[in-house]
Design an enzyme around this catalytic site. Structure first.
Site, short mmCIF file in Angstrom:
data_model
loop_
_atom_site.label_atom_id
_atom_site.label_comp_id
_atom_site.label_asym_id
_atom_site.label_seq_id
_atom_site.Cartn_x
_atom_site.Cartn_y
_atom_site.Cartn_z
N ARG A 102 -157.64 -37.21 -58.20
CA ARG A 102 -158.81 -37.34 -57.32
C ARG A 102 -159.60 -38.52 -57.85
O ARG A 102 -160.34 -38.41 -58.83
CB ARG A 102 -159.64 -36.05 -57.32
N HIS A 129 -157.75 -37.53 -47.57
CA HIS A 129 -157.66 -36.23 -48.26
C HIS A 129 -156.46 -35.49 -47.66
O HIS A 129 -156.60 -34.52 -46.91
CB HIS A 129 -158.96 -35.44 -48.06
N GLN A 132 -155.87 -31.59 -47.85
CA GLN A 132 -156.78 -30.84 -46.98
C GLN A 132 -156.24 -30.80 -45.55
O GLN A 132 -156.16 -29.73 -44.93
CB GLN A 132 -158.17 -31.50 -47.00
N ASP A 223 -167.32 -31.79 -41.35
CA ASP A 223 -167.35 -31.99 -42.81
C ASP A 223 -168.75 -32.51 -43.13
O ASP A 223 -169.51 -32.87 -42.21
CB ASP A 223 -166.26 -33.01 -43.20
N CYS A 263 -163.80 -28.12 -44.27
CA CYS A 263 -163.02 -28.19 -45.52
C CYS A 263 -163.77 -27.57 -46.71
O CYS A 263 -163.15 -27.23 -47.70
CB CYS A 263 -162.66 -29.63 -45.81
N ARG A 291 -154.96 -24.10 -49.01
CA ARG A 291 -154.78 -25.22 -49.96
C ARG A 291 -153.76 -24.84 -51.03
O ARG A 291 -152.92 -25.63 -51.42
CB ARG A 291 -156.13 -25.58 -50.61
N1 CP Z 1 -162.18 -29.10 -49.79
C1 CP Z 1 -162.13 -29.57 -51.05
O1 CP Z 1 -161.34 -30.46 -51.39
O2 CP Z 1 -162.98 -28.96 -51.91
P1 CP Z 1 -163.27 -29.40 -53.42
O3 CP Z 1 -163.99 -30.71 -53.36
O4 CP Z 1 -164.12 -28.30 -53.99
O5 CP Z 1 -161.97 -29.55 -54.14
N1 NVA Z 2 -165.71 -35.70 -47.24
C1 NVA Z 2 -165.98 -34.86 -48.38
C2 NVA Z 2 -164.86 -33.92 -48.60
C3 NVA Z 2 -165.04 -32.94 -49.73
C4 NVA Z 2 -163.87 -32.05 -49.92
C5 NVA Z 2 -166.22 -35.71 -49.61
O1 NVA Z 2 -165.49 -36.69 -49.80
O2 NVA Z 2 -167.13 -35.43 -50.37
#
Ligand code: CP
Ligand code: NVA
Length: 306
Positions: A102, A129, A132, A223, A263, A291
């Site tokens: 990440r 992502h 997701q 989101d 998400c 997930r």
């Molecule tokens: N939806 C998601 O990726 O959540 P986190 O940021 O908690 O991993």
């Molecule tokens: N769009 C959000 C998704 C979190 C899972 C972010 O990047 O923070």
């Protein structure tokens, strides 16, 4: 399937269908079967942003597949400051069978993956992502039985990582996709062009909910308005997106069997109201659970080819 999963486009349609089948079987057999197809392997988890779902689900997925997760926070690695993405990738590649990353920047993920000699799985960047979106499509398949014939409306920041991954895969698999967002928050041209190349008739971008064919929508998705890394823009974003909320009034304009997806994490009262998030149409916790199952399938497929 070969190599890295940096975006949803790294999977062919056939591989994606196989992934859904494997995820469903892993979900079904979770408590009765004890397969350990990745026994003896170690898998790295490298996170520059906070996470609940992604970290927990990957860690547990790796454990349930018989492998060993090794977690690195940004504080200890300090990639880009303490050492280069390339050096981190080359060193980790000598220890682990795959790396779940990440990273803040998608460009940095591409540099990282180019130097890695083991498969890299994108666990969220500022661009995509993919894990997701794959879990979301699995959820839609579970509820409606298939992907074709559904109409998903994404409301809010339609240029963010989650919207982008969904847009790059859902129309390709037969989901009609409407993006409801003001100018400045609509998908960037290259992404839209790519999505339209596969599902031209299935993709629509509108400026307001009133311009959308809401009566045929059976999946409402949103989101956060402020993604990780965009904190400095939060005042402007909240102002720009205030009319793009999933709430009871919007849900009532959609199909009666419409489900609501998010998400998570959610900002109740901003992009979605609490009553809708907690209401009978919400499937957000099924999404979160999926997930785990989709990532187990993904790890198994990625590593089966190694
Ligand atoms: N939806 C998601 O990726 O959540 P986190 O940021 O908690 O991993
Ligand atoms: N769009 C959000 C998704 C979190 C899972 C972010 O990047 O923070």
């Amino acid at each position: 399937m070969k190599g890295h999963i940096l975006g949803v486009r790294n999977l062919t349609t056939t591989e994606t269908e196989q992934l859904f089948d494997l995820a469903r079987s892993l979900k079904h057999d979770r408590h009765t079967r004890q397969p350990a197809p990745l026994r003896g392997l170690s898998i790295g988890l490298l996170f520059q942003h906070p996470s609940l779902r992604t970290k927990a689900s990957f860690d547990i997925a790796i454990h349930e597949l018989g492998a060993h997760p090794v977690y690195f926070s940004n504080e200890e690695v300090r990639m880009g400051t303490r050492e280069t993405p390339e050096d981190v990738a080359r060193v980790l590649s000598r220890y682990v069978a795959a790396i779940v990353a990440r990273l803040r920047s998608h460009k940095e993920l591409e540099r990282f993956a180019a130097a890695s000699t083991v498969p890299v799985i994108n666990a969220l960047t500022d661009f995509e992502h993919p894990c997701q979106a794959l879990a979301d499509l699995l959820t839609i398949k579970e509820v409606f039985g298939s992907l074709e014939g559904n109409h998903l409306a994404f409301v809010g920041d339609a240029d963010n990582n989650v919207a982008t991954s969904l847009l790059l895969i859902a129309p390709k698999l037969g989901v009609r996709f409407t993006l409801i967002a003001p100018h400045g928050y609509q998908p960037r041209a290259a992404v839209l062009q790519q999505a339209m190349a596969d599902g031209n008739a299935l993709v629509t971008v509108v400026d307001t909910p009133d311009q959308a064919d809401l009566a045929s929508v059976n999946i409402l998705y949103t989101d956060v308005w402020v993604s990780m890394g965009q904190e400095e823009e939060q005042h402007r974003r909240k102002e720009d997106l205030r009319d793009y909320q999933i709430n009871h009034a919007l849900l009532c304009r959609c199909r009666s069997d419409c489900i609501v997806l998010h998400c998570l994490p959610a900002k109740r009262g901003q992009e979605i109201t609490s009553d809708v998030l907690e209401g009978p149409h919400s499937r957000v916790f099924d999404q979160a659970e999926n997930r785990l199952h989709i990532q187990k399938a993904l790890l198994q497929m990625v590593l089966a080819k190694e």
